[in-house]
Motif scaffolding. Sequence first.
Motif, short mmCIF file in Angstrom:
data_model
loop_
_atom_site.label_atom_id
_atom_site.label_comp_id
_atom_site.label_asym_id
_atom_site.label_seq_id
_atom_site.Cartn_x
_atom_site.Cartn_y
_atom_site.Cartn_z
N ASP A 108 -40.34 -24.62 2.88
CA ASP A 108 -39.06 -25.51 3.00
C ASP A 108 -39.42 -25.77 1.37
O ASP A 108 -39.89 -26.37 1.42
CB ASP A 108 -39.14 -26.67 3.38
CG ASP A 108 -38.26 -28.31 3.59
OD1 ASP A 108 -37.08 -28.06 2.71
OD2 ASP A 108 -38.38 -29.15 4.33
N GLU A 142 -34.01 -32.44 -3.83
CA GLU A 142 -33.28 -32.76 -1.94
C GLU A 142 -34.02 -33.40 -1.31
O GLU A 142 -33.83 -34.39 -0.71
CB GLU A 142 -33.23 -31.13 -1.84
CG GLU A 142 -32.86 -30.96 -0.23
CD GLU A 142 -32.67 -31.34 0.63
OE1 GLU A 142 -32.61 -31.31 1.26
OE2 GLU A 142 -34.48 -31.44 0.74
N GLU A 143 -35.42 -33.41 -1.27
CA GLU A 143 -36.11 -34.37 -0.68
C GLU A 143 -36.45 -35.56 -0.92
O GLU A 143 -37.37 -36.31 -0.06
CB GLU A 143 -37.70 -33.67 -0.85
CG GLU A 143 -38.23 -32.44 -0.25
CD GLU A 143 -38.08 -31.97 1.52
OE1 GLU A 143 -37.15 -32.69 1.82
OE2 GLU A 143 -37.61 -31.01 1.48
N HIS A 417 -42.98 -30.05 6.33
CA HIS A 417 -43.09 -31.77 6.15
C HIS A 417 -44.29 -32.18 6.67
O HIS A 417 -44.73 -33.01 6.79
CB HIS A 417 -42.11 -32.79 6.33
CG HIS A 417 -40.44 -32.53 5.67
ND1 HIS A 417 -39.13 -33.13 6.08
CD2 HIS A 417 -40.05 -31.33 5.34
CE1 HIS A 417 -38.33 -32.68 5.32
NE2 HIS A 417 -38.68 -31.94 4.73
ZN ZN Z 1 -36.98 -31.10 3.89
#
Ligand code: ZN
Length: 444
Positions: A108, A142-143, A417
Amino acid sequence: MQQSHLDDLFAFIRFPSVSTEPRHKDDVAACASWLAGKLTAIGLTAHIHPTAGHPIVTARNTHQPGRKTVMIYGHYDVQPVDPVNEWTSPPFEPVIRDGIIYARGSTDNKGQILGHVLGVGETIHEKGDVPVNLIFLIEGEEEVGSKNLESFLKENRAALACDIIAISDTGMVARNTPTFTYGLRGIAAMELRVSGPAVDLHSGIYGGAVMNPATAIARIVASLHGADGRVAVAGFYDDVAPLQPWEREAWQRLPFGDTEIQAVTGVPELFGEAGYSNVERIGARPTAEVNGIWGGFQGTGSKTVIPREAFAKLTFRLVPSQRPADVVAKVRAHLEKHTPPGIRLEITDGHCGEPYATDPHSAFGKAAQRALATAFPGKELALIREGGSIPIVNTFKRILGVETLLLGLAMPECRAHAPDENFPVENFESCIRLNRALLAELGM
Ligand code: ZN
Ligand code: BES
């Protein structure tokens, strides 16, 4: 696997590009520079666009009239590494154990977006160009909710005009299984603070005469669900589109179900809304989740106190055709109604994102599925809706007027995550293959 591809991924991963932590601002910027350098090295024209937050990186080939324009979106920022001592090896020192790359960002989204970059690089190296007008859009926020991307899209609408967008930032249902995601859940976040007494109180001197805020937050949170697992907010399900019979039938045959969900989550027993399988609960049903709840004495031992305040953080995952603003209004009314006497409730709205659904049988959807078939020969395709959210996908639709193809390669056990995030070398290779097959299909 070509060693130079692994070297590139390892170099990309070594930047601790944690977007939410101010102390990593320079690392995020350095990561953007490295990425722009890589995009240039494979033969594209790359730019770094500063924003009020972290930079956006774009790259393109020379566009020619008459060709389809394809945008590939991804993100180079990552989530924090905490709790860092639960990692088997340091999060930003990638290592391969049993064919699996362990590092923050491996799945990710660095492994997946770099797979696309390297796929394009291979095609340009062999053929001089890719068969489409290509735009890479790779952001660093994005996070943290893609805060500056919407204005960037608005300001650069013409330069970013395209026919279709592709993203590899979702899941693959099982090893080596081509997975086409045609829906994502939306999200609505809020924070609650309840208060009562003006100061913390001795629980013997005043206990019995006042409502305890910690009890109140527990009651409010408990009021969100019925014993059957359904969300008890009035009208919550009003706009939920029912599952289609073909989806229920197809999802039963997925190589992913209760056994895998139980194994990956480690729970003693699965639980959710009555009347739905767990794959359906995740992909097609809305939920209310408590992401945090606190208040009162948290230290070792006992302290006889009635805390003056208590807190909870909530998120609601939404499905078509729920709208975040409508759900937020219904939830607010519910929370106010369920606030016990003697308590003040403050609600702060957080970020929101619409649910996304696209037609898996559209011309672009079919082209993507042919690409998946080429990249994973002989494997049966999985058509799914994901429980996670990528709010920018709806922003793409609203501002650029374009649908998104979600072609993910994250394994159920990827630990995105979390500590020991990982990405199989095999999936990195598949991603490169998939990019080549996808651009070939979209270019026809
Ligand atoms: Zn993510
Ligand atoms: N890549 C994920 C989203 C995702 C994961 C979608 C798995 C489908 C399957 C993304 O990076 C993410 O974590 N998104 C957040 C969005 C939120 C912060 C608005 C999420 O889903 O919690």
